[in-house]
Design a protein around this motif. Structure first.
Motif, PDB file in Angstrom:
ATOM      1  N   PRO A  33      27.167  76.108  20.118  1.00 29.07           N
ATOM      2  CA  PRO A  33      26.074  76.967  20.607  1.00 29.07           C
ATOM      3  C   PRO A  33      24.849  76.931  19.701  1.00 29.07           C
ATOM      4  CG  PRO A  33      27.894  78.295  19.772  1.00 29.07           C
ATOM      5  CD  PRO A  33      28.388  76.885  19.864  1.00 29.07           C
ATOM      6  N   LEU A  34      25.077  76.741  18.392  1.00 28.43           N
ATOM      7  CA  LEU A  34      23.927  76.652  17.486  1.00 28.43           C
ATOM      8  C   LEU A  34      23.106  75.406  17.801  1.00 28.43           C
ATOM      9  CD1 LEU A  34      22.545  77.940  15.007  1.00 28.43           C
ATOM     10  CD2 LEU A  34      23.904  76.399  13.587  1.00 28.43           C
ATOM     11  N   GLY A  35      23.790  74.292  18.113  1.00 27.51           N
ATOM     12  CA  GLY A  35      23.082  73.075  18.484  1.00 27.51           C
ATOM     13  C   GLY A  35      22.288  73.253  19.763  1.00 27.51           C
ATOM     14  N   TRP A  36      22.918  73.899  20.751  1.00 27.59           N
ATOM     15  CA  TRP A  36      22.214  74.131  22.022  1.00 27.59           C
ATOM     16  C   TRP A  36      20.980  74.986  21.789  1.00 27.59           C
ATOM     17  CZ3 TRP A  36      20.574  78.308  24.775  1.00 27.59           C
ATOM     18  CH2 TRP A  36      20.175  78.066  26.085  1.00 27.59           C
ATOM     19  N   TRP A  37      21.132  76.055  21.008  1.00 27.72           N
ATOM     20  CA  TRP A  37      20.003  76.946  20.758  1.00 27.72           C
ATOM     21  C   TRP A  37      18.890  76.214  20.008  1.00 27.72           C
ATOM     22  CZ3 TRP A  37      19.080  81.926  22.336  1.00 27.72           C
ATOM     23  CH2 TRP A  37      17.955  82.546  21.777  1.00 27.72           C
ATOM     24  N   THR A  38      19.256  75.429  19.018  1.00 31.67           N
ATOM     25  CA  THR A  38      18.261  74.690  18.241  1.00 31.67           C
ATOM     26  C   THR A  38      17.511  73.704  19.122  1.00 31.67           C
ATOM     27  OG1 THR A  38      19.678  74.879  16.290  1.00 31.67           O
ATOM     28  CG2 THR A  38      17.899  73.265  16.201  1.00 31.67           C
TER      29      THR A  38
END
Length: 213
Positions: free
Chosen positions: A168-173
């Protein structure tokens, strides 16, 4: 946490209270830093010192030391139990401790990916974790039940943070960048899970080593 893990009385329980208190403090200061930066306009120097999203600061030092102690705990069990797999785990913890200090994986761009795989290092990392699980799984299942349960919990917390929350951190970034409160909060959850996993592992090996001493 000491009571939940059923640690024996003595040095392991006293050490547990110190580890739990330090981990909780580092996590709380990290959350305060994220809120301070994006909500309350806290001084940048204070934020950089305590935020879990920044490097070369108090949380980075703490988790690196915590992981190094995990390695020492593995070596203590290696000397007691005589199983070379504890030595392998010690080497792995030393590497992860070094990685936390100098951020080796952050500079590795294996693939040009987007979305949840924005941080492409998770692909080879997931493969390594799967291989370790296949190799170590049968051995862990043969360990005494208290130690086995604690190790499974610690692994679930650490891997869930280091790999699971990276998605999810990758998606948000990829969609919103990394200079906003959303990124800071997701990263805070990720780092807190890693801290918790390493803490549980350390308490687990300490408890087992003391019980066998």
């Amino acid at each position: 946490m000491a009571e939940a893990l059923q640690l024996p009385d003595g040095s392991a329980r006293r050490a547990a209270r110190g580890v739990v208190s330090a981990t909780a403090l580092v996590s709380a200061l990290g959350l305060a830093a994220e809120l301070g930066e994006y909500v309350f306009g806290a001084p940048e120097g204070w934020v950089e010192l305590f935020s879990l999203s920044y490097e070369e600061n108090v949380p980075t030092w703490y988790v690196s030391v915590l992981l190094a102690f995990c390695a020492l705990g593995c070596l203590a069990l290696r000397s007691q139990r005589g199983d070379r797999r504890w030595t392998v785990l010690a080497v792995l913890f030393l590497y992860v401790s070094l990685d936390e200090a100098v951020q080796i994986h952050e500079h590795a761009a294996f693939f040009a990916t987007r979305g949840v795989l924005y941080f492409s290092w998770v692909i080879p990392a997931a493969a390594v974790v799967a291989l370790l699980a296949i190799w170590l799984g049968p051995w862990i299942l043969r360990l005494p039940a208290p130690l086995r349960r604690r190790l499974v919990v610690s692994a679930a917390l650490y891997v869930g943070g280091a790999l699971g929350m990276e998605l999810p951190l990758g998606w948000w970034t990829d969609h919103h960048g990394d200079d906003n409160l959303g990124y800071g909060l997701i990263d805070w959850v990720e780092e807190t899970l890693e801290l918790s996993g390493a803490s549980v592992f350390l308490l687990s090996v300490w408890a087992d080593a003391e019980a066998r001493a």
